[in-house]
Enzyme design. Structure first.
Site, PDB file in Angstrom:
ATOM      1  N   GLU A 127       0.954  -1.070  -0.040  1.00  0.00           N
ATOM      2  CA  GLU A 127       0.132   0.048   0.005  1.00  0.00           C
ATOM      3  C   GLU A 127       0.703   1.181  -0.076  1.00  0.00           C
ATOM      4  OE1 GLU A 127      -3.321   2.274   2.939  1.00  0.00           O
ATOM      5  OE2 GLU A 127      -2.009   0.620   3.541  1.00  0.00           O
ATOM      6  N   GLU A 153     -11.950   3.046   6.204  1.00  0.00           N
ATOM      7  CA  GLU A 153     -10.768   3.369   7.118  1.00  0.00           C
ATOM      8  C   GLU A 153     -10.833   4.751   7.069  1.00  0.00           C
ATOM      9  OE1 GLU A 153      -6.437   1.785   7.670  1.00  0.00           O
ATOM     10  OE2 GLU A 153      -6.802   3.003   5.749  1.00  0.00           O
TER      11      GLU A 153
END
Length: 259
Positions: A143, A240
């Site tokens: 990521e 998130e």
């Protein structure tokens, strides 16, 4: 409607961690994710998943001393043994919890180490992790993280992550695409998603600025949700974000933006 997973590290934080599973299920989520399970017994987490009919869609490999500010150790040459031990621990939890994919936070650049050494360390560690996870039929993700939130993080752009994936090789290594981080770093959300959807195994969301609920900032989420579907993305979307007030008071965005 997209499949949303509640990130239990960010949402329902007014409740103890193991109580957040029930709250997520009551709010209508069918999937959950979180940073790390390692402070809890796998059996206790599994019991909550089964009790509330939830799927755990993602957690991270161990990432060093989080409380001390570490955000991964995969690029640290002096900690390869610790990284590999973390892979084994993550596999143990993933198998116990039925997790199909694990994210590797690659970490901040340690000072005083030449770039070629950092790169070689990272490639070797990711290759090891990908092969170990493949033996268990688990995907490995990497990521990019924006440099405003985590200065010095090794990966900050999609093209960097894709080049790293190509260098490591393997058919179970994919990109975790966080729309919030991508917006802060590079924009071009729709075109990036369209071009690389086959390399993206997981998407996460938060609005910008503030990293709050979708609909609170500048990102056009109704368009992006439709665009993801049209592009063929069939995975989960991890929520998130930091609730502006509380998780439950802020959940109206799902009905408003994701029809």
């Amino acid at each position: 409607m997209p499949r949303f997973a509640a990130n239990l590290t960010m949402l329902f934080t007014e409740f103890p961690f193991l109580d957040r599973f029930e709250r997520a299920a009551r709010a209508g989520f069918r999937g959950v994710e979180f940073l790390f399970p390692y402070a809890f017994q796998a059996r206790d987490i599994r019991a909550r998943l089964e009790q509330f009919d939830l799927q755990l869609v993602l957690h991270n490999l161990p990432a060093g001393d989080w409380d001390a500010g570490e955000r991964g150790i995969a690029c640290h040459p002096d900690r390869a043994s610790e990284f590999r031990e973390g892979v084994e621990l993550a596999v143990e939890y993933a198998k116990a919890l039925g997790v199909p994919q694990l994210n590797c936070l690659v970490g901040k650049r340690p000072s005083g180490i030449p770039d070629d050494v950092l790169r070689a360390t990272l490639v070797e560690n990711l290759h090891h992790a990908a092969q170990r996870l493949k033996a268990e039929d688990i995907r490995l993700l990497v990521e990019p993280i924006n440099q405003y939130d985590i200065p010095g993080f090794y990966l900050s752009r999609t093209d960097q992550a894709l080049a790293l994936i190509e260098e490591v090789g393997g058919d179970n290594l994919f990109l975790q695409y966080d729309i919030y981080h991508a917006q802060r770093t590079e924009g071009e959300l729709a075109e990036t998603l369209r071009r690389h959807v086959k390399r993206i195994a997981h998407v996460q969301i938060a609005d910008n600025p503030g990293r709050n609920e979708p609909g609170s900032g500048e990102i056009n989420f109704p368009f992006l949700f439709g665009h993801l579907a049209r592009s063929g993305y069939a995975g989960w979307i991890g929520c998130e974000y930091k609730p502006a007030v509380s998780t439950e008071l802020g959940l109206g965005w799902i009905e408003q933006l994701a029809k």
